[in-house]
Motif scaffolding. Sequence first.
Motif, PDB file in Angstrom:
ATOM      1  N   ARG A 160       1.045   5.336   0.843  1.00 46.42           N
ATOM      2  CA  ARG A 160       0.412   6.419   1.586  1.00 46.42           C
ATOM      3  C   ARG A 160       1.255   7.682   1.444  1.00 46.42           C
ATOM      4  O   ARG A 160       2.446   7.683   1.768  1.00 46.42           O
ATOM      5  CB  ARG A 160       0.270   6.061   3.073  1.00 46.42           C
TER       6      ARG A 160
ATOM      7  N   ARG B 206      -6.600   8.928   0.391  1.00 49.31           N
ATOM      8  CA  ARG B 206      -6.744   7.718  -0.414  1.00 49.31           C
ATOM      9  C   ARG B 206      -6.461   7.979  -1.884  1.00 49.31           C
ATOM     10  O   ARG B 206      -6.960   7.280  -2.769  1.00 49.31           O
ATOM     11  CB  ARG B 206      -8.147   7.123  -0.229  1.00 49.31           C
TER      12      ARG B 206
ATOM     13  N   HIS C 122      -9.819  13.928  -0.694  1.00 53.75           N
ATOM     14  CA  HIS C 122      -9.738  12.473  -0.869  1.00 53.75           C
ATOM     15  C   HIS C 122      -9.370  11.722   0.400  1.00 53.75           C
ATOM     16  O   HIS C 122      -9.270  10.488   0.397  1.00 53.75           O
ATOM     17  CB  HIS C 122      -8.741  12.131  -1.980  1.00 53.75           C
TER      18      HIS C 122
ATOM     19  N   ARG D 114       0.848  -1.186   0.000  1.00 49.93           N
ATOM     20  CA  ARG D 114       0.000   0.000   0.000  1.00 49.93           C
ATOM     21  C   ARG D 114       0.887   1.240   0.000  1.00 49.93           C
ATOM     22  O   ARG D 114       1.949   1.249   0.616  1.00 49.93           O
ATOM     23  CB  ARG D 114      -0.898   0.020   1.229  1.00 49.93           C
TER      24      ARG D 114
END
Length: 372
Positions: A83, A228, A225, A81
């Motif tokens: 970020r 995300r 957002h 992921r």
Amino acid sequence: MTDSWTRRSFLLSAAALTLLPADPAAAAAELPDFPADVGLYRTAYRNWVGEITAAGLWACAPADGEQAVAVVNWAWHHGWRVRGRGSSHGWSPLTLTEDTPADAPVLLVDTATHLTGLALESSHAVRAGTGVTLEALLTFLEGHGLGVTAAPAPGDLTLGGALAIDAHGTAVPARGEERQPGQTYGSLSNRVLSVTAVVWDESSGAYALRTFARDETDAGALLTHLGRALVTEVVLRVGANSNLRCVSRTDIPAAELFAAPGGGGRTLASYLDEAGRVEAIWFAFTEFPWLKVWSVEPTKPLASRRVTSPYNYPFSDNVPTLVADIAGRMVSTRPGIWRPCWGTRSTTRPRSGWWRRCRPTCGGRPRTRCSI
């Protein structure tokens, strides 16, 4: 992760976000085939309030949007992921959640290292990288005689972080106020004319950079957002800079200030109608909130003092992290004793401190020209 990468060593440096160069062997083992031209390192993480910390995470600093795309595509192929990280000035677990382990497949993408470009697009628009700080942005605009109607007070926030959460720093028109060319009301997110982000491209089967104009339907999802999305650049509407006068007061009881609109008296609604720009801080266990009212003043009132630099409330704008941490422990461990004292102390500083030391100014708003 080797024993030398201890949680303690990382957390001790978390407030400063110390970056430790990646060991090539460890990087090759844990992040195989990572883009070679993107800076990679270990980092600590600490959100602004200190409630979320992490140790030994992997982070990188892409030099431009194309490198950001390469990082995201690498993460997609390897099950990681991504970020985005700006100045970590927040409370919510939007970047990391509590107790994120060092070996979590989460890659922090630092925007504040390189994605900081600034350029005027026209007399009413500026192109800005999302890693630029608000103080740098407003200073740049002021140098060209430009500004915004309202902005968050802390200058160390990144533009991308402020836009991601639709950060406060909002204005509405005062009664009878006419909107000036290039200006608008609302939050900074309402100023976005276009946004460039890393998004999925169906035709290529991979992530790619795409610029969305404000009037495109999909642009709405990127204006706020909540962490995300990875936005690399925006174009903002700006207008002529203006002088503001700030009146700071602590003589209105909370019951009067926060009374329902339309009932008369010195209510927050009445000041909003009068100036369109207000802020109220009500410290716990106190009767009188701290009210600041900004009004547009083309010329300096006779009894006011002109200021041309930010952070004119030193007792609230520049609280050292150590002092804030100590205060936080005091009020959390002995709330019955310390919370009433802390609330009272907080509200007496505006009453006494600014008259004796610096007089009220623009609430710490970075690089806003103002008269007091």
